[in-house]
Design an enzyme around this catalytic site. Structure first.
Site, PDB file in Angstrom:
ATOM      1  CD  GLN A 198      -1.407   2.314   2.091  1.00  8.32           C
ATOM      2  OE1 GLN A 198      -0.405   2.232   2.788  1.00  8.32           O
ATOM      3  NE2 GLN A 198      -2.091   3.440   1.951  1.00  8.32           N
ATOM      4  CB  SER A 199       1.211   4.241   0.587  1.00 13.85           C
ATOM      5  OG  SER A 199       1.606   5.589   0.481  1.00 13.85           O
ATOM      6  CB  ALA A 200       6.028   3.933  -0.339  1.00 13.03           C
ATOM      7  CB  ALA A 203       4.823   3.088  -5.550  1.00 19.27           C
ATOM      8  CG  HIS A 474      -3.020   7.284   1.466  1.00 16.87           C
ATOM      9  ND1 HIS A 474      -2.936   6.632   0.268  1.00 16.87           N
ATOM     10  CD2 HIS A 474      -1.777   7.206   2.019  1.00 16.87           C
ATOM     11  CE1 HIS A 474      -1.700   6.180   0.098  1.00 16.87           C
ATOM     12  NE2 HIS A 474      -0.984   6.506   1.154  1.00 16.87           N
TER      13      HIS A 474
END
Length: 570
Positions: A198-200, A203, A474
């Site tokens: 999730q998030s970074a 990515a 988020h």
């Protein structure tokens, strides 16, 4: 062949290729036992001459490794100048299994979790990534650490120095290699590995799909609120910015590397802290993934967009999506960091696009943004949430999804997490009138409180007051995938327990079957999750109910698609 285990006085020992590991019993949220093996090294300590460089495989050990305690986190600043973690043995992972392996029993699907934290914070700690929900399903969960910030993402131009960037992402590859070589000892299937984050972390998962180094190490991915096309997932090559901070005109990278390798961790993190993220021309971290110079050891040496367009990447089934109001957490992050609210519409133009605009074109795009999002002259933070959600997360995921539709023949499942409940902790933190009080009380309630004390601390936490803003922030879905220090007791048959069960079932079904709603489970979930098609962007709305809908954030994504079509010159 599964290696045998032994049980002595409640100690559970598994024999891997590198040595024996002792684990312990733990309980999921229902009180059912599972087995925990923590702090397992997958790479050598990245210290001394190995600092900043690609990881080396862990060495075998003698005797029995104590896996009953968590290993150290990779170094980062938690609050102010409080350093947590250390470099020694920080490249470790945890393995959680429902039952001990036995010969003749089918191997289990493996799920590897990559934590978020903007490439600068976070860890695999069970205090934040507790397995108590996922361990209700018959999967094996692996949670990993990787190097962060300057220690994980510094990039020198002289490739002969071996600091070519992306050390943190190369750590993730090394962890996946460990899984391939050793997970069978825990009863896991090395040929059925799902990577999710999730998030970074999301990515990172997306970058792994693009990296030749990761080929064959996983078979499915779940990308949550992150994309290789998000501007904050793009770092900076070279060390000019470090030299400017250090007030040195030294241009010999060998000497600079020697200086940095001899600094303390706190000195290095102080450099990182005092080099502010580049907000000019869009939000960008200095210490984040970069495109390396071409070589057989490079994690990625082409621009992510080029790889997505060409189809030259690791094609696997995908789940990808975002929350319904990502940027609510922007408020919490700002308050938490002690930053004042400010807004400049020029800085809301995505980094990759703004680089190409003339001054006249920039003014045109700013005007179109203000008109489309109906921004008032005195923009308040709440009125910018949709815009910031799109530029930080939503449109990058949308663009990535469009490219994957064109070049990936595997099923792609899209979702929007919109559930709003008492365990939406990132939203609670962000909208609390006193966010630090909320965090402190929740932490103490979990770590120190029992009975009456816990109840009182929780009551204080929820009495701080919250702004009324709709949508899921988020990171809010994490509260329903993992137990954490913020987790409340799950009330049986509550909406929170129901959404947790559904989310866990969808994610683990995907790990087992490459389909979150396989035919034999449709009745259990009451829905069939339809994969996206060209020009038919089906998505699952994960709210109070599971509902199939079409085209998430359709008008907003179309607006940015049109902007890119009109102004992008690449």
């Amino acid at each position: 062949m599964i290696r045998l285990f032994s049980m002595m006085s409640e100690n559970y020992v598994i024999d891997t290729k590198l040595g024996k590991i002792r684990g312990k019993l733990a309980s999921n949220y229902l009180g059912v036992k599972y087995y925990s093996f923590q702090g397992i090294p997958y790479a050598r300590a990245p210290v001394g001459s190995l600092r900043f460089k690609a990881p080396l495989p862990a060495e075998a050990w003698n005797g029995v490794l104590d896996g009953t305690k968590e290993g150290p986190a990779c170094p980062s600043f938690l609050l102010f100048d409080w350093v947590i973690g250390n470099e020694d043995n920080c490249l470790n992972l945890n393995v959680y299994i429902k039952e001990l392996p036995k010969n003749g029993v089918p191997l289990k699907p493996v799920m590897v979790w990559i934590h978020g934290g903007g490439f600068t914070r976070g860890s695999n700690s069970s205090k934040l990534n507790g397995p108590g929900y996922l361990m209700t399903e018959d999967v094996i969960l692996v949670t990993i650490n990787y190097r962060l910030g300057v220690l994980g993402f510094i990039c020198l131009e002289d490739e002969h120095l071996g600091v070519t960037g992306n050390a943190g992402l190369k750590d993730q590859v090394m962890a996946l290699k460990w899984v391939r070589e050793n997970i069978i000892s825990f009863g896991g299937d090395p040929n059925n590995v799902t990577v999710f984050g999730q998030s970074a972390g999301g990515a990172s998962v997306h970058f792994l799909t693009l990296s030749p180094l990761a080929k064959g190490l996983f078979h499915k991915v779940i990308i949550q609120s992150g994309s290789a096309l998000n501007s904050w997932a793009s770092g900076v090559r070279g060390v000019k910015h470090i030299c400017e901070y250090m007030k040195t005109e030294e241009n010999d990278e060998f000497k600079i590397l020697n200086i940095l390798q001899n600094m303390t961790v706190k000195e290095l993190l102080s450099i990182q802290k005092n080099i502010p993220d580049r907000i000019l021309a869009g939000f960008q971290r200095f210490f984040a993934p970069v495109v390396e110079k071409p070589s057989k050891d490079a994690f990625i040496y082409e621009e992510p967009e080029h790889l997505l367009k060409s189809g030259n990447y690791n094609k696997v089934p995908i789940i990808i999506g975002t929350t319904s109001n990502e940027a609510v957490f922007h408020r919490g992050a700002r308050v938490f960091e002690g930053l004042r609210w400010s807004f400049d519409c020029k800085l809301e133009i995505p980094l990759d696009l703004r680089k190409e605009l003339s001054e006249k074109e920039e003014a045109e795009v700013v005007e179109k943004i203000c008109n489309f999002y109906k921004l008032p002259a005195d923009v308040c933070e709440e009125s910018s949430f949709e815009l910031k959600s799109d530029n930080l997360f939503v449109h990058g995921c949308h663009r990535s999804m469009n490219y994957h539709i064109e070049t990936n023949n595997n099923p792609i499942f899209c979702y929007k997490f919109s559930f709003e409940g008492s365990m939406n902790h990132f939203k609670n933190i962000s909208l609390a009138h006193y966010p630090r009080t909320y965090i402190l009380c929740m932490y103490l309630a979990t770590m120190l409180g029992t009975g009456f004390m816990r109840s009182m601390l929780m009551k204080i936490a929820y009495s701080v007051g919250f702004k009324e803003i709709s949508g899921s922030a988020h990171g809010d879905e994490l509260s329903y995938l993992f137990g954490s220090i913020f987790s409340r007791q799950m009330e049986p048959n509550s909406s929170e327990e129901n959404i947790m069960k559904r989310l866990v079932k969808l994610w683990t079904n995907f790990a087992k079957h490459s389909n979150p709603t396989p035919e034999n489970n449709e009745d259990e979930l009451g829905i069939r999750w339809i994969p996206i098609e060209q020009n038919k962007h089906h998505y699952l709305d994960i709210g109070d109910e599971l509902t199939m809908k079409m085209n998430p954030f359709s008008e907003r994504n179309k607006f940015w698609n049109d902007i890119y079509d009109e102004y992008s010159k690449k």
